[in-house]
Design an enzyme around this catalytic site. Sequence first.
Site, PDB file in Angstrom:
ATOM      1  N   HIS A   1       0.790  -1.230   0.000  1.00 35.69           N
ATOM      2  CA  HIS A   1       0.000   0.000   0.000  1.00 35.69           C
ATOM      3  C   HIS A   1       0.816   1.270   0.000  1.00 35.69           C
ATOM      4  CE1 HIS A   1      -4.167  -1.447   0.639  1.00 35.69           C
ATOM      5  NE2 HIS A   1      -3.570  -2.493   1.177  1.00 35.69           N
TER       6      HIS A   1
ATOM      7  N   LYS B   1      -9.388  13.819   3.876  1.00 37.27           N
ATOM      8  CA  LYS B   1      -8.501  12.657   3.934  1.00 37.27           C
ATOM      9  C   LYS B   1      -7.563  12.884   5.105  1.00 37.27           C
ATOM     10  CE  LYS B   1      -7.259  13.660  -0.366  1.00 37.27           C
ATOM     11  NZ  LYS B   1      -7.197  12.399  -1.110  1.00 37.27           N
ATOM     12  N   ARG B   2      -6.775  11.873   5.496  1.00 37.81           N
ATOM     13  CA  ARG B   2      -5.797  12.108   6.549  1.00 37.81           C
ATOM     14  C   ARG B   2      -4.915  13.300   6.174  1.00 37.81           C
ATOM     15  NH1 ARG B   2      -5.472   8.299  10.878  1.00 37.81           N
ATOM     16  NH2 ARG B   2      -3.602   9.461  11.404  1.00 37.81           N
TER      17      ARG B   2
ATOM     18  N   LYS C   1      -0.018  14.525   0.907  1.00 36.94           N
ATOM     19  CA  LYS C   1      -1.354  14.775   0.364  1.00 36.94           C
ATOM     20  C   LYS C   1      -1.577  16.264   0.071  1.00 36.94           C
ATOM     21  CE  LYS C   1      -3.567  10.737   2.639  1.00 36.94           C
ATOM     22  NZ  LYS C   1      -4.397  10.061   1.608  1.00 36.94           N
TER      23      LYS C   1
ATOM     24  N   THR D   1      -8.870   6.230  -2.428  1.00 38.40           N
ATOM     25  CA  THR D   1     -10.214   5.710  -2.680  1.00 38.40           C
ATOM     26  C   THR D   1     -11.239   6.827  -2.517  1.00 38.40           C
ATOM     27  OG1 THR D   1     -10.217   4.974  -0.369  1.00 38.40           O
ATOM     28  CG2 THR D   1      -9.822   3.298  -2.057  1.00 38.40           C
TER      29      THR D   1
ATOM     30  N   LYS E   1     -14.905   7.765  -4.514  1.00 39.62           N
ATOM     31  CA  LYS E   1     -16.197   8.083  -3.893  1.00 39.62           C
ATOM     32  C   LYS E   1     -16.723   9.417  -4.406  1.00 39.62           C
ATOM     33  CE  LYS E   1     -14.282   6.099   0.324  1.00 39.62           C
ATOM     34  NZ  LYS E   1     -13.705   6.527   1.621  1.00 39.62           N
TER      35      LYS E   1
END
Length: 837
Positions: A378, A570-571, A576, A678, A682
């Site tokens: 991952h 998101k985290r 990110k 992911t 969504k």
Amino acid sequence: MSKIANVSPAEVHSNTLGNVRTGLSADAIAEALINNLHCLQAKLPQHATRNDWYMALAYTIRDRMMERYMATVASIAETSTAAKVVAYLSAEFLTGPHLGNSLINLGIWQNVEEALSRVGQDLPLLLEQEEEPGLGNGGLGRLAACYMDSLATLNVPAIGYGIRYEFGIFDQLIRDGWQVEVTDKWLRFGNPWEIVRSEITFDVKLGGRTESYQDEEGRYRMRWLPERMVKGVAYDTPVPGYRVPTTNLLRLWKAEATESFDFEAFNVGDYYGAVNEKVASETISKVLYPNDEPEAGKQLRLAQQYFFVSCSLQDMLRLLQMRGETLDEFHLYWATQLNDTHPSIAVAELMRLLVDEHTMEWDRAWTITQQTCGYTNHTLLAEALERWPLPLFAKLLPRHLEIIYEINRRFLDDLRRRYPGDDQLLGRLSLIDEAGDKHVRMAHLASVGSHAINGVAALHTNLLKQTVLRDFYRVTPEKFLNVTNGVTPRRWVALSNPKLSALITRHIGDRWIANLEDELQHLEPLAIDVDFQRDWQTIKADNKRALADLIKERTGILVDPHSLFDIQVKRIHEYKRQHLNALYLITLYNKLRRNCSAAGTSRTVIFGGKAAPGYRMAKLIIKLINAIALTINLDPVVSQRLKVVFLPDFNVKSSHRVYPAADLSEQISTAGKEASGTGNMKFAMNGALTIGTLDGANVEIRDAVGHENFFLFGLTAEEVEQRRAEGYTPHSLYVSNPELRETIDLIASGFFSSGDRELFRPLVDSLLTRDDYMLLADYQSYVDCQQRASDAYANRNDWARMSILNTARVGRFSSDRSIREYCRDIWKIRLAASDER
Ligand SMILES: *Cc1c(COP(=O)(O)O)cnc(C)c1O
């Protein structure tokens, strides 16, 4: 009579149990509610609290899954079914609330609504009452939950094995702009969805030493003399498939003190000492570790991993034996998937169980281990690859270390034969990192011990082959394959976006819920239908109003549902790049301060996500976002056009309101860093357009929805590497771009921190000196791309067309497609004809 979902033979049979426990009509459900309120909550309707009603309803629904759950468990333990069973090993399952999802999958939503109205209760309020099990950090744990839903829906028998953490991921509060962590006491009011299996327990050894001995047949053997022992107790949660007979299970292990380990012998007369032992045993399943924290010294985390893996493998051996199969058949019966390296100790533990405890030959045991295990990687981030310091490992798992040495010796011997003289290759592939303080490399253990290694998006798998697992790809290319992640349309569309679901169903029927890949594309012709566009926009507006209400409730901030909802949830992590989004906000703020015309696109920029408690930079990014929000939202002129919100405590439950309300989805990680994502899927399924980099599954999403329906910016993964190799100097970008300079200077000047120039200095310094995640390199491209998105939003009908096309074209990102691929390519499981595509 009301409509009933597909009735299985089991259900017909179960009618003999009595309607109150199994009946699916509104009448039967209403009767069961009163009954459960009485017998389980000990309340009369007039005295019941909302939680009493929620519990009564939850038990009513659980009752209706029992028959199918028991049938599936029986089929797993019986000879009659030849089917292979999936054991999905994962340290995290972020299931989200169970109630709504169960009603969707059982097909009894309307009947339950009706039953509740008869007893004067309201389904939405009871859904709100459920406390979610936060047994995961984010994407990885949520993926495991989506896969469990799809496995059941595709009628693949499966057990999800994990840990029943007493405290899940912390709850997040925001105080003065900073994150504050609060323990998650999700079990406080009991958990009606689980069934404790007090009879299914296994002992797990820890610590101590090993010794050799000769067995009765004169064979030289090893045994492990542990220092202590804990007991794992199984807690099952039924996982119903969508309108199918299969109801699988999540089997989560709780740690308890063993009875068999004789406390008395060690603690003669020491009652408190014995109780302390008990407390120490139970700490193993006490708390979920937040990720993105330094691993150093986390012996308890290794103990957790070993604990749940050992219980799970012992359970799998037990079920195999119940079925009357010999251990030789293990791999024919079990497909064991390792969700990241967290369960990778399974490779050594299965060897230990087979060789030490069941006297199997090493070679035979090794073939079985490799044939049963598959490893899903991952992450490409070097700091996130698990490595355990050798002394720590030896202290906790002395026998496993010996087994790992033996696996390694055979592995390296084989390589030495195949690549004579290439000692460097051997050093790089070794299961033991010999450089400096020695470490056990868990990704190497998983790779050697598995027959299949998969990445989670096409780009990610390619990069795996070129970077972290490059040498493994060189020596065993046949093991590598890609399975792009997916998300379940049951939770992420049918449950969380009921209005959109009803509209879709009205036009193309309801087969899309179980068949997203084939059916959703039938929406495509409707993208240019003006009536459909109008209905589509109305629903998006309703969803935005619902999110606006939640924002008002949680933060007090009023936002305009007519503005563009631009969302990044998101985290919180530097890769990110929430702070790139923040830089854009400041740039836009500067622009609007200079010239704020009434015309132009108004935006509401919404953030949500937790930072690991020990990740200082991530916490500072949260503070920065809140500081910017405070300034902008209080500016009487700019706030007409721009609002900024940090929505606290983003979790599965709140996410149900977030994804359906987005116009624009922020997927802006540094190319090459996000394995798949992911959240991106969504959002797109719910009609958001993406602004994103060519990273993770964004690449495939963009290809699917059409390049013209995706806002692309930034360097490619290859360009990122190239820039780095050339010697990247962020400071020169800062000097040469006046807009960027103004933006960063404003942070550094203390403008957002009441004049405090120190507060954000670590963030500013990191950007100007290292900028590991290349924000400055992508800054201008991002700002320009945001402008294109704003311009596009001005034409609402055209935006609606693109939004519809996004939904219509992302059917392939259903987790049903992912699970079909796992079945076909890794687990070698044939689906029933009706579940084949
Ligand atoms: C989907 C999901 C994630 C993963 O989001 P990414 O954008 O892929 O990082 C994290 N947390 C929750 C609650 C989710 O539902």
